[in-house]
Scaffold this motif. Structure first.
Motif: not given
Lengths: 509, 318
Positions: B45-55, B248-249, B273-276
């Motif tokens: 799960n987190f592997a897919t979250f990371v890019p959006l979290v950073l952006v 990200s917005i 980001a994590i919620v989305l």
């Protein structure tokens, strides 16, 4: 500073003004509305770039292009419009832009003693619970003003500019600020002090420079100068062209009665506007004149008081729509944002307000009737246009303003509120707007006219209410409505108790 | 009219609403996916979250400074294809890859920042335009998906250090980066400029430089996001990140950053980001086609705004 010139568009704000400050003095800067005091200060503080200015400090010429330049030379300013960030805390605001940092990282501990010391100095003027970590947004306006002053003082300036810094302060807060200013002066700091309260200037300053229409007209020692002398310096010898005996309309029955109106920047205002009368609103700028008009029009909420009109008896005005329905029209001061749809056609702009009258079966707009109505209005107002379908933004300022007046006239209003309608309008268009106003009153409308230009009020108003801090503090009637009376009443009313001005004291309007 | 717009832009999701949404998302997800708390599932799960979290952190910095960056997704795409090309699948060049990705992101951000802050054009329009330029450049570098990511990157990304998945660590490191950044004079100035640029200017804040730097930092964070994306997918793709800018917005809004600027922070944006991302998971487990993801994102945003309007209305009534 000398030879300071600044134009805003076609308007000349400063025309070779000069100012000289000596070390350790508090220097008053005085002048009527629009004389250029604030602009001169902003040039010195670097927030406004002058077209031309020569500034010397200790005999050396300076170039100030930004507030940072000014800061480098030890100039700090307290602005009329606060420069605080509401979401930051008091301490963060005090140190904003000069935060001590190492390698880009903030070092709050380094600035903490300075902040604490500054707050201690101003503590009596701040609320009990105000600390360095209070968000500025939580402070009332007066305390925000104190923080703004503290911020400038904390920068340890050699030259401190206080531009209407005391306007929103209580008496105690003012006297604390005066103490701080005197202490700074004793340490050799020069202070430029702008206030519309002449008594404050008399109390605090040693010398004063008087500005009139962007020029420095006098620089005088204050000891041995009376307030009246200062006022007459501000008014000057040039007399307004006396109203060319325009036949002033007879006062008819009251069209609009306002009693005890309080609201945003308004405090217990009562007035009566009569059929066929031009009622002027005078006084210093920003004493509640615009708010009064907007509140009558329903665009601002009234906290207390009543507004009654001869046409819409007992109608409550909660919204501009209500006002329009009972025949009140408003021509706003800021035409670009409130008065028009700049990109839409002249025709649409003229017809928008009175649209409901010309709807077919309540929905469709008859293009033919819209065109006819707009064309007849253009004709009546002699507005110079290309085609009805051109956007309003293609017109000159004066003609834009006439379009706005036109759109309300189609509604045949009984009461017309004009909020500084000739601001930034050329002389020819002004004359035509005056003629329009006369035509309105001849047809029985009551006109309330706010103007920042006292000459204009002298020319067009039958009666003028002088406002100060949200209240009507004086009234000038008939032949007392002269430029000199208007300026001196505006300035003298600011000095504490109500100075009665003018001859006729027939109640509070 | 503009007053109305300002009021809408001023509405801000409250911190409580953001965290409440996170709790709801976690609970729903845990109910639908019994293995949710297993190491494997957290890692993936987190592997897919990371890019959006950073952006989202990148976007938060720009938005707090009073701007907006629609080009962050395109920056991610461009940085990732450049990095993949430079690394050429060799383990020894991973460090170089990071440096290149961050540099490409920062340069793209510099372009945005200079046009917005110096030329003074609307950020929305500027970054809309530069987004096309950056995606176009990505296509020039790598016309179609391909290239191999060094195996060491993809390998480590899915392991755990002392029981903590690397992808979770990456999020924690990102949050720490933000917390460090918050201590800088620059970020203080970013808040000031976002709060009131005129007042900041009069208060000696270098407004133009501060604005420019927000875009540069955002670009650099997007470069990091590109590396996370590569580690997760294993190959380069010039079309990646098309929806990451808008997401990200959304994350920033859900995270309680006022779009008008000056308020909020990146921690909220991370939670947003994590919620989305979890909302997308939930949709998946409800067997709804993934094409509904945008719709769900919209509902989450509206839900978050409604929650905070309700709570602030109650506070005002008190």
């Amino acid at each position: 500073m000398s030879g300071v010139t600044k134009h805003y568009g076609g308007v000349r704000a400063l025309d070779g003004a000069s100012l000289s400050l000596e070390a350790g003095e508090v220097h008053g800067l005085l002048g009527p509305n629009g004389s250029g005091k604030s602009t001169l200060n902003k040039v010195l503080a670097g927030t406004v770039a002058a077209d031309r200015a020569e500034i010397t400090l200790d005999g050396r010429p300076l170039a100030i292009h930004s507030p940072r330049d000014a800061h480098r030379h030890g100039i700090a300013a307290v602005y009329q419009q606060l420069s605080l960030i509401p979401d930051l805390t008091v301490a963060q605001n005090l140190t904003l832009g000069v935060e001590p940092a190492r390698a880009g990282f903030l070092r709050a501990r380094v600035s903490a003693p300075d902040v604490a010391e500054t707050l201690r100095q101003f503590a009596p003027a701040l609320g009990d619970r105000v600390t360095a970590s209070t968000p500025v947004a939580d402070l009332p306006p007066g305390e925000q003003q104190i923080v703004e002053i503290a911020k400038a003082v904390m920068r340890r300036p050699r030259i401190l500019i206080l531009d209407e810094a005391t306007a929103s302060l209580h008496r105690d807060q003012v006297s604390l600020v005066f103490d701080v200013v005197r202490r700074l002066c004793a340490a050799g700091v020069s202070v430029a002090f702008v206030s519309h309260r002449i008594d404050e200037v008399m109390q605090l300053c040693t010398r004063a420079t008087i500005l009139r229409s962007g020029r420095t007209v006098a620089s005088t020692e204050l000891a041995g100068t009376s307030e009246q002398e200062l006022v007459s310096l501000m008014i000057g010898q040039t007399r307004a062209p006396e109203a060319a005996a325009a036949p002033r309309a007879e006062k008819g029955e009251p069209r609009l009665t306002v009693t005890g109106l309080s609201g945003q920047n308004l405090n217990n205002v009562s007035l009566r506007a009569h059929r066929g009368e031009v009622l002027g609103l005078g006084g210093l700028q920003g004493q509640g004149q615009s708010e009064l008009l907007l509140t009558i029009f329903g665009a601002l909420r009234a906290r207390e008081g009543s507004i009654t009109t001869s046409s819409g008896r007992g109608a409550r005005i909660r919204h501009p729509r209500d006002a329009a329905r009972i025949g009140i029209a408003l021509v706003p001061g800021d035409r670009a944002t409130q008065g028009m749809f700049a990109q839409r056609s002249i025709q649409e702009n003229i017809s928008i307000v009175s649209l409901a009258r010309r709807l077919m079966a309540g929905v469709a707009i008859s293009a033919r009737r819209e065109r006819a109505a707009a064309a007849s209005m253009i004709d009546r107002l002699s507005i110079k246009i290309g085609r009805l379908t051109d956007p309003v933004s293609s017109l000159s300022g004066g003609n834009q303003q006439k379009v706005i007046i036109a759109k309300w006239l189609l509604n045949e209003p009984g009461i017309v509120l004009l909020d500084d309608p000739t601001k930034g309008v050329d002389v020819g268009a002004k004359a035509e707007i005056y003629a329009l106003i006369r035509k309105l009153t001849r047809n029985g409308a009551a006109v309330i006219f706010n103007s920042s230009d006292d000459r204009e009020l002298a020319e067009i108003a039958d009666r003028v209410l002088v406002m100060y801090e949200g209240s009507v503090k004086g009234e000038l009637d008939a032949e007392d409505v002269t430029y000199d009376n208007l300026v001196s009443s505006a300035l003298l009313i600011g000095m504490g108790d109500q100075h009665r001005v003018g001859g006729d004291e027939s109640g509070t309007a | 009219m503009s007053g109305m717009l300002d009021r809408i832009r001023d509405v801000r999701v409250g911190a409580l609403a953001t965290w409440a949404l996170l709790v709801i998302a976690v609970v729903l997800n845990a109910i639908l996916q019994p293995t949710f708390f297993s190491l494997y599932s957290i890692t993936s799960n987190f592997a897919t979250f990371v890019p959006l979290v950073l952006v989202a952190i990148a976007q938060a910095i720009v938005v707090v400074g009073g701007g907006l960056d629609l080009s962050l997704g395109a920056i991610v795409a461009l940085s990732s294809v450049v990095a993949v090309t430079v690394m050429g699948g060799e383990d020894g060049r991973v460090g170089l890859g990071f440096a290149v990705a961050i540099a490409v992101g920062a340069v793209c951000g510099l372009v945005n920042g200079l046009v917005v802050a110096v030329v003074r054009l609307q950020p929305l329009i500027v970054t809309f335009a530069t987004a096309s330029i950056f995606s176009g450049s990505a296509l020039v570098v790598m016309p179609k998906p391909g290239g191999t990511v060094p195996p060491v990157m993809t390998g480590i990304y899915r392991t755990a250090v002392a029981g903590v998945p690397v992808s979770v660590l990456a999020v924690l490191v990102a949050v720490c980066l933000w917390l460090v950044l918050r201590q800088t004079r620059l970020m203080r100035h970013v808040y000031a400029v976002g709060g009131d640029p005129g007042a900041a200017y009069a208060s000696l804040v270098p407004v133009t430089r501060t604005r420019t730097l927000t875009y540069v930092i955002a670009g650099a964070f997007s470069g990091l996001a590109a590396m996370a994306l590569l580690a997760n997918s294993g190959s380069g793709d010039p079309f990646v990140g098309a929806d990451i800018a808008l997401n990200s917005i959304a994350a920033v809004v859900v995270g309680g950053v006022a779009l008008r600027g000056g308020r909020g922070g990146a921690v909220g944006a991370v939670v947003g980001a994590i919620v989305l991302a979890m909302a997308a998971n939930i949709v998946f487990f409800f067997d709804v086609p993934t094409t509904y993801r945008q719709l769900v994102n919209g509902l989450v945003i509206i839900g978050a705004l409604a929650l905070s309007v309700l709570s602030s209305a109650r506070r005002a009534a008190r």
